[in-house]
Design an enzyme around this catalytic site. Structure first.
Site, PDB file in Angstrom:
ATOM      1  N   GLU A 146      -7.326   4.775   7.465  1.00 23.28           N
ATOM      2  CA  GLU A 146      -7.034   6.189   7.172  1.00 23.28           C
ATOM      3  C   GLU A 146      -8.225   6.841   6.471  1.00 23.28           C
ATOM      4  OE1 GLU A 146      -3.282   5.586   5.203  1.00 23.28           O
ATOM      5  OE2 GLU A 146      -2.357   5.094   7.119  1.00 23.28           O
ATOM      6  N   GLY A 172       2.003   2.344  10.910  1.00 26.43           N
ATOM      7  CA  GLY A 172       2.960   3.449  10.785  1.00 26.43           C
ATOM      8  C   GLY A 172       3.637   3.848  12.082  1.00 26.43           C
ATOM      9  N   ASN A 229       0.863  -1.186   0.000  1.00 28.72           N
ATOM     10  CA  ASN A 229       0.000   0.000   0.000  1.00 28.72           C
ATOM     11  C   ASN A 229       0.900   1.236   0.000  1.00 28.72           C
ATOM     12  OD1 ASN A 229      -1.923   1.969   0.354  1.00 28.72           O
ATOM     13  ND2 ASN A 229      -2.340   1.480   2.509  1.00 28.72           N
ATOM     14  N   TRP A 230       1.035   1.829  -1.175  1.00 28.00           N
ATOM     15  CA  TRP A 230       1.921   2.999  -1.300  1.00 28.00           C
ATOM     16  C   TRP A 230       1.299   4.254  -0.683  1.00 28.00           C
ATOM     17  CZ3 TRP A 230       4.152   2.987  -7.020  1.00 28.00           C
ATOM     18  CH2 TRP A 230       4.988   1.874  -7.171  1.00 28.00           C
ATOM     19  N   LYS A 231       0.010   4.196  -0.338  1.00 27.52           N
ATOM     20  CA  LYS A 231      -0.721   5.378   0.150  1.00 27.52           C
ATOM     21  C   LYS A 231      -0.543   6.540  -0.845  1.00 27.52           C
ATOM     22  CE  LYS A 231       0.088   3.680   4.769  1.00 27.52           C
ATOM     23  NZ  LYS A 231      -0.191   3.853   6.175  1.00 27.52           N
ATOM     24  N   GLU A 247      -5.826  -4.887  10.666  1.00 28.38           N
ATOM     25  CA  GLU A 247      -4.827  -3.838  10.860  1.00 28.38           C
ATOM     26  C   GLU A 247      -5.175  -3.032  12.112  1.00 28.38           C
ATOM     27  OE1 GLU A 247      -2.727  -2.626   7.083  1.00 28.38           O
ATOM     28  OE2 GLU A 247      -4.592  -1.530   7.043  1.00 28.38           O
ATOM     29  N   HIS A 260      -9.845   1.142   4.419  1.00 27.08           N
ATOM     30  CA  HIS A 260      -8.608   1.388   5.178  1.00 27.08           C
ATOM     31  C   HIS A 260      -8.911   2.374   6.312  1.00 27.08           C
ATOM     32  CE1 HIS A 260      -4.539   2.538   6.218  1.00 27.08           C
ATOM     33  NE2 HIS A 260      -4.127   1.469   5.565  1.00 27.08           N
ATOM     34  N   SER A 315       3.001  -1.961  10.576  1.00 24.93           N
ATOM     35  CA  SER A 315       4.443  -1.906  10.845  1.00 24.93           C
ATOM     36  C   SER A 315       5.180  -3.202  10.515  1.00 24.93           C
ATOM     37  CB  SER A 315       4.702  -1.502  12.305  1.00 24.93           C
ATOM     38  OG  SER A 315       4.223  -0.194  12.544  1.00 24.93           O
TER      39      SER A 315
HETATM   40  C1  PEP Z   1      -1.051   0.291   5.981  1.00 26.50           C
HETATM   41  O1  PEP Z   1      -0.911   1.286   5.303  1.00 26.50           O
HETATM   42  O2  PEP Z   1      -2.086  -0.361   5.899  1.00 26.50           O
HETATM   43  C2  PEP Z   1       0.036  -0.116   6.880  1.00 26.50           C
HETATM   44  C3  PEP Z   1      -0.053  -1.278   7.479  1.00 26.50           C
HETATM   45  O3  PEP Z   1       1.080   0.748   7.021  1.00 26.50           O
HETATM   46  P1  PEP Z   1       2.477   0.436   7.769  1.00 26.50           P
HETATM   47  O4  PEP Z   1       3.000  -0.855   7.200  1.00 26.50           O
HETATM   48  O5  PEP Z   1       3.329   1.615   7.437  1.00 26.50           O
HETATM   49  O6  PEP Z   1       2.188   0.309   9.223  1.00 26.50           O
END
Ligand code: PEP
Length: 243
Positions: A88, A163, A8-10, A157, A86, A200
């Site tokens: 976010e 993050g 997931n590049w966001k 998640e 997600h 993470s």
């Molecule tokens: C995500 O964006 O869903 C995610 C798990 O990010 P990260 O790996 O940076 O925690």
């Protein structure tokens, strides 16, 4: 079944040139790359071994929805997977469980494979509400499609792990996999699903999750922005089977 690794590049990287370079550096079998919308086509044209995913879609099939992107439009440019719900988007953009349900239905209708994200905040976890939050997100998110034959990916998640550099433990994730199966299995025989972990994940901790066959893969944010790092994670996944 091999592990499923989703990048997931966001809202990264900043330019098309960087996106192309990152796609080249990440092009490995077993990886699904989810770039921002403007880079989807170029990334799709660049990769040979990885697959293409999107980070969101809208449920309308076309028409007066300014700024939105439909499932059919994604499918038409070679997208196979789509991240839906997600945290976010739920937290920053007001995405509700009902909106998530409509997006899941639209994805399945178009032949895209949805990656449904669920997970609790730190406050919810501390208040002992993890189970009820995840159950609500699963049941409402799949409400519109529960009787139709479908295959989805559930990404657990925990929001406090995204993050932050502090992942959940594999033991806690194993309990969550069991919990998710107990919520979903009795609901619908038409639904097949795999369960992956997100929060993470790096090449340093990936093995601790992947060595368990019940954990079917990972959704990787920050660590997917470095080609070498995400390739390492995929290679670690290849050492282990999924069930
Ligand atoms: C995500 O964006 O869903 C995610 C798990 O990010 P990260 O790996 O940076 O925690």
């Amino acid at each position: 079944m091999s592990k499923l690794i989703i990048a997931n590049w966001k809202m990264n990287p900043r330019t098309l040139t960087e996106a192309r370079e990152l796609a080249k550096a990440s092009d490995i079998e077993g990886l699904i790359i989810c770039p921002p919308f403007p880079f989807l086509e170029e990334v799709g044209a660049t990769i040979r071994k990885a697959k293409l995913g999107a980070q969101d879609l809208f449920w309308g099939e076309g028409g007066a929805y300014t700024g939105e992107v439909s499932a059919d439009e994604l499918k038409d440019i070679g997208v196979e997977y789509v991240i839906i719900g997600h945290s976010e988007r739920r937290q920053n953009l007001g995405e509700t469980d009902e909106m998530v349900a409509k997006k899941i239905a639209a994805a399945l209708k178009a032949g895209l494979k949805p990656i449904l994200c669920v997970g609790e905040t730190r406050a919810e976890r501390d208040a002992g509400k993890t189970g009820s939050v995840v159950q609500r997100e699963l049941e409402t998110g799949l409400f519109l499609t529960k009787n139709q034959k479908s295959s989805i990916v559930v990404a657990y998640e925990p929001i406090w792990a995204i993050g932050t550099g502090t992942p959940d433990t594999p033991e806690s994730m194993l309990e969550m996999v069991e919990f998710i199966k107990n919520v979903l299995n009795p609901q619908s025989r038409a639904l097949t699903f795999s369960v992956i972990y997100g929060g993470s994940v790096t090449s340093k901790n990936a093995e601790s999750f992947f060595r368990h066959k019940e954990i079917n893969g990972a959704l990787v944010g920050g660590a997917s922005l470095k080609g070498e790092e995400i390739k390492k994670i995929v290679e670690i996944g290849k050492k282990y089977e999924s069930r």
